[in-house]
Scaffold this motif. Structure first.
Motif, mmCIF file in Angstrom:
data_model
loop_
_atom_site.group_PDB
_atom_site.id
_atom_site.type_symbol
_atom_site.label_atom_id
_atom_site.label_comp_id
_atom_site.label_asym_id
_atom_site.label_seq_id
_atom_site.Cartn_x
_atom_site.Cartn_y
_atom_site.Cartn_z
ATOM 1 N N ARG A 115 1.105 -9.995 -28.619
ATOM 2 C CA ARG A 115 0.554 -10.047 -27.268
ATOM 3 C C ARG A 115 -0.740 -9.271 -27.172
ATOM 4 O O ARG A 115 -1.466 -9.385 -26.202
ATOM 5 C CB ARG A 115 1.551 -9.455 -26.251
ATOM 6 N N VAL A 116 -0.971 -8.397 -28.118
ATOM 7 C CA VAL A 116 -2.173 -7.554 -28.070
ATOM 8 C C VAL A 116 -2.854 -7.527 -29.435
ATOM 9 O O VAL A 116 -2.231 -7.807 -30.455
ATOM 10 C CB VAL A 116 -1.816 -6.106 -27.667
ATOM 11 N N ASP A 117 -4.120 -7.193 -29.426
ATOM 12 C CA ASP A 117 -4.875 -7.122 -30.677
ATOM 13 C C ASP A 117 -4.746 -5.754 -31.320
ATOM 14 O O ASP A 117 -5.050 -5.582 -32.502
ATOM 15 C CB ASP A 117 -6.354 -7.398 -30.410
ATOM 16 N N GLY A 118 -4.339 -4.785 -30.529
ATOM 17 C CA GLY A 118 -4.220 -3.428 -31.044
ATOM 18 C C GLY A 118 -3.527 -2.561 -30.018
ATOM 19 O O GLY A 118 -3.317 -2.984 -28.884
ATOM 20 N N VAL A 119 -3.184 -1.372 -30.428
ATOM 21 C CA VAL A 119 -2.389 -0.511 -29.569
ATOM 22 C C VAL A 119 -2.954 0.907 -29.559
ATOM 23 O O VAL A 119 -3.417 1.407 -30.578
ATOM 24 C CB VAL A 119 -0.935 -0.471 -30.073
ATOM 25 N N ILE A 120 -2.928 1.512 -28.385
ATOM 26 C CA ILE A 120 -3.190 2.941 -28.302
ATOM 27 C C ILE A 120 -1.877 3.611 -27.949
ATOM 28 O O ILE A 120 -1.215 3.226 -26.982
ATOM 29 C CB ILE A 120 -4.280 3.254 -27.266
ATOM 30 N N LEU A 121 -1.519 4.577 -28.765
ATOM 31 C CA LEU A 121 -0.207 5.200 -28.665
ATOM 32 C C LEU A 121 -0.378 6.624 -28.157
ATOM 33 O O LEU A 121 -1.115 7.403 -28.733
ATOM 34 C CB LEU A 121 0.413 5.206 -30.063
ATOM 35 N N MET A 122 0.327 6.939 -27.074
ATOM 36 C CA MET A 122 0.228 8.284 -26.530
ATOM 37 C C MET A 122 1.488 9.094 -26.826
ATOM 38 O O MET A 122 2.538 8.530 -27.106
ATOM 39 C CB MET A 122 0.018 8.234 -25.019
ATOM 40 N N GLU A 123 1.337 10.385 -26.702
ATOM 41 C CA GLU A 123 2.471 11.292 -26.857
ATOM 42 C C GLU A 123 3.236 11.053 -28.152
ATOM 43 O O GLU A 123 4.400 10.652 -28.161
ATOM 44 C CB GLU A 123 3.422 11.169 -25.662
ATOM 45 N N ILE A 124 2.544 11.317 -29.223
ATOM 46 C CA ILE A 124 3.105 11.072 -30.553
ATOM 47 C C ILE A 124 3.908 12.279 -31.034
ATOM 48 O O ILE A 124 3.515 13.416 -30.810
ATOM 49 C CB ILE A 124 1.953 10.749 -31.527
ATOM 50 N N ARG A 125 5.020 11.983 -31.660
ATOM 51 C CA ARG A 125 5.850 13.040 -32.242
ATOM 52 C C ARG A 125 5.412 13.303 -33.677
ATOM 53 O O ARG A 125 4.775 12.457 -34.298
ATOM 54 C CB ARG A 125 7.328 12.612 -32.232
ATOM 55 N N LEU A 126 5.826 14.445 -34.207
ATOM 56 C CA LEU A 126 5.489 14.762 -35.601
ATOM 57 C C LEU A 126 6.050 13.694 -36.529
ATOM 58 O O LEU A 126 5.401 13.264 -37.471
ATOM 59 C CB LEU A 126 6.048 16.145 -35.968
ATOM 60 N N GLU A 127 7.294 13.280 -36.232
ATOM 61 C CA GLU A 127 7.864 12.125 -36.933
ATOM 62 C C GLU A 127 8.078 11.079 -35.859
ATOM 63 O O GLU A 127 8.846 11.302 -34.935
ATOM 64 C CB GLU A 127 9.210 12.476 -37.573
ATOM 65 N N ASP A 128 7.405 9.969 -35.975
ATOM 66 C CA ASP A 128 7.451 9.026 -34.863
ATOM 67 C C ASP A 128 7.786 7.614 -35.334
ATOM 68 O O ASP A 128 7.029 6.997 -36.080
ATOM 69 C CB ASP A 128 6.104 9.049 -34.132
ATOM 70 N N ASP A 129 8.932 7.117 -34.870
ATOM 71 C CA ASP A 129 9.361 5.774 -35.248
ATOM 72 C C ASP A 129 8.331 4.726 -34.888
ATOM 73 O O ASP A 129 8.142 3.752 -35.615
ATOM 74 C CB ASP A 129 10.660 5.415 -34.508
#
Lengths: 338, 338
Positions: A115-129
């Motif tokens: 649905r999207v060409d790319g993603v911006i991810l917020m609030e990332i964890r040190l280990e992030d699924d």
DNA sequence: GATCTAGGTCGAACCGATTCGGCGAACCGG
DNA sequence: CCGGTTCGCCGAATCGGTTCGACCTAGATC
């Protein structure tokens, strides 16, 4: 009201209409004008789904935000606003996806349904699924924040470690020797929330360097929690004379706790932190803080994502912001309590 | 990784895969399991664009927000959060579109490119071009807010007129006879911003009913403006003993101006307003206010939109919220100043 | 045993754009 | 006057799904 209808009315082939619109092949001036006239008369606009299907790109980016139930911090809001703004400027639409908890489906849809060409991810964890999922899906993405292995992803981030360390040094320079760090909520830190851990690391480091006494406290993200957290700190650690914090949302509560304890800021007690400029300036008194350049970071994140979409193989880039501390008058010389 | 690939590996026709997924025609249990296995092995998910193209719907709604440059009020944030939440719950994605100023293109794209099945429109003016555009485009939409001709559109809204009137009556009951209304920014009101006008109407009405002296003031949406606005009011109108307001963002500034003028709340001066509950509770002191049920309104807006998408011809529905005033201790008996 | 019905599957058309190969006309130089 | 370009345009294929008509088979009905 599709391209065929336009073509018919203009007396040309559908492909010609397409070329007239995109300019990917020359079209005679006369024909172009005829087509343009029909388009304006019918107020035609190409169907986004059809175009996306054929082109293989949607001209849309996904913005993954913390679950909507939790109130966003001022800083996160700043990021959302500038990302939306920067995307609009680049003629990209923004698909919002709350992640976490019950909204797993939303994230999956966005990532995997193309649905999207790319993603911006917020609030990332040190280990992030989610980072793992995105990586294996091959979808370009940029983090606002970073994992514990930040080399192999593109991100922008706030250098909480350095900033909190600078806050502590600043307070130490003013003579404070007993300082508390008020972190974000215990759950968030326990879940491996990056800023929480890095702030703690910077705090520990600076405290050691200056041979201070440091207290670490977690605090939920609301004013009420800030109040009770500081009440508790004051009671359990009568030696404290200053607080460093990354918990924007709790600050008004901290102020209130200090006032109720009869401590004037900055005469009796100092506070320094990392916050959105907008918030720091509007507090009473205005907070001495490192003002996070949300506008620049958000815009840069979009920029990096656009590059990454254009060339997915390009090397990962990073931007770590460590803005200087703005002295606004919540820090002053140490003065022992009681 | 398209449906054809799945069909080939499962040894069936593409249509069978489709039916297995949608359940729109019976598929034998055995075949379904074979298909399911292949799908899971390849982690296949149908292409959203292709589906949207054929089905004629995108399973996405648009959320038109005020321009990102302007900081959203707590109430608006509440709406955005709950709309996103409610949409996710209904397996709908949300496309964010900042409107106004330079972002006209974004709005046009959303409305006319059939990128969304429906739109939720925020911050509606009494006369609103976007409503006109949406209406003529035939795209289902729901307003959070309403125009001056609210009958022929579907909306949810806060009854600012009634609520501000109730605030004034409450203050009058406490003996206040000189009351100011602190409105949103002058530009917003001049642009025909509904809540601004309706609050003013309710204010004027109540002032007349109780034979009070009322002062109307516009105030930009930030704490600094709240401070200077109230400073000015206090100076120019020494008779004032109370304020009613709908300007959430300026309230902390108003508090500060009163404190600086040596006026204690609620002993010397009263304030009542309309605000997000979250904000009102976290102010110091907590604000006596009508708590707008953003969660309910946002969720209802999505619900109404879903109905409207399902049956565009259905009659328009309206929801006007007039929550009771929560007494939190910023209002008290009138006490003449000076 | 012929007819009917229902379940299960296939093949082809279709949604609305983009894009590629090719074709005719005009134009050019020799 | 002829072969080669260039320009402008057309037609058809394609993207990846959904959906409709048709077909086959097995079981039920009379």
């Amino acid at each position: 009201m599709n391209i065929g209808e336009i073509a018919r009315r203009a007396g040309v082939a559908r492909s010609t209409v397409s070329y007239a619109l995109t300019g990917k092949r020359p079209v005679s001036e006369e024909t172009r004008q005829r087509i343009q006239a029909v388009i304006e008369e019918l107020n035609y606009r190409p169907n986004a789904a059809a175009r996306a299907l054929k082109e293989g790109r949607t001209r849309t980016i996904g913005l993954v935000i913390p679950p909507a139930s939790r109130r966003l911090t001022d800083m996160q809001l700043g990021f959302v606003a500038t990302v939306v703004d920067a995307a609009a400027r680049a003629d990209l639409d923004v698909l919002l996806s709350p992640s976490g908890g019950e909204h797993e489906r939303s994230f999956e849809r966005v990532v995997t349904g193309r649905r999207v060409d790319g993603v911006i991810l917020m609030e990332i964890r040190l280990e992030d699924d989610r980072v793992t999922r995105l990586r294996q899906s091959g979808l370009p993405f940029v983090g606002i924040g970073r994992t514990s292995h930040p080399e192999d992803m593109t991100w922008v981030d706030v250098d909480y470690e350095t900033l909190i360390s600078q806050c502590v040094h600043h307070l130490a320079d003013l003579g404070h020797r007993n300082i508390a760090l008020v972190n974000r909520s215990a759950e968030l830190v326990a879940a491996g929330y990056g800023p929480g851990h890095r702030a703690q690391a910077g705090f520990t480091r600076a405290v050691a360097q200056r041979d201070l006494h440091g207290v670490h406290a977690c605090c939920a993200d609301d004013a009420q929690a800030g109040l009770s957290c500081v009440e508790r700190l004051l009671a359990e650690h009568p030696e404290l004379t200053a607080i460093a914090t990354i918990n924007e949302t709790a600050i008004t509560g901290m102020y209130r706790a200090l006032a109720q304890a009869g401590l004037a800021v900055p005469k009796d007690f100092s506070i320094a932190g990392v916050a959105a400029q907008n918030l720091a300036e509007n507090l009473d008194p205005p907070l001495t803080s490192a003002d996070v350049p949300t506008i620049e970071l958000g815009a840069r994140a979009v920029e990096l994502l656009i590059q990454r979409i254009a060339d997915p193989g390009s090397p990962h880039r990073h931007l770590l912001a460590a803005p200087p501390i703005s002295l606004r008058g919540t820090t002053g010389p140490a003065r022992p309590r009681a």
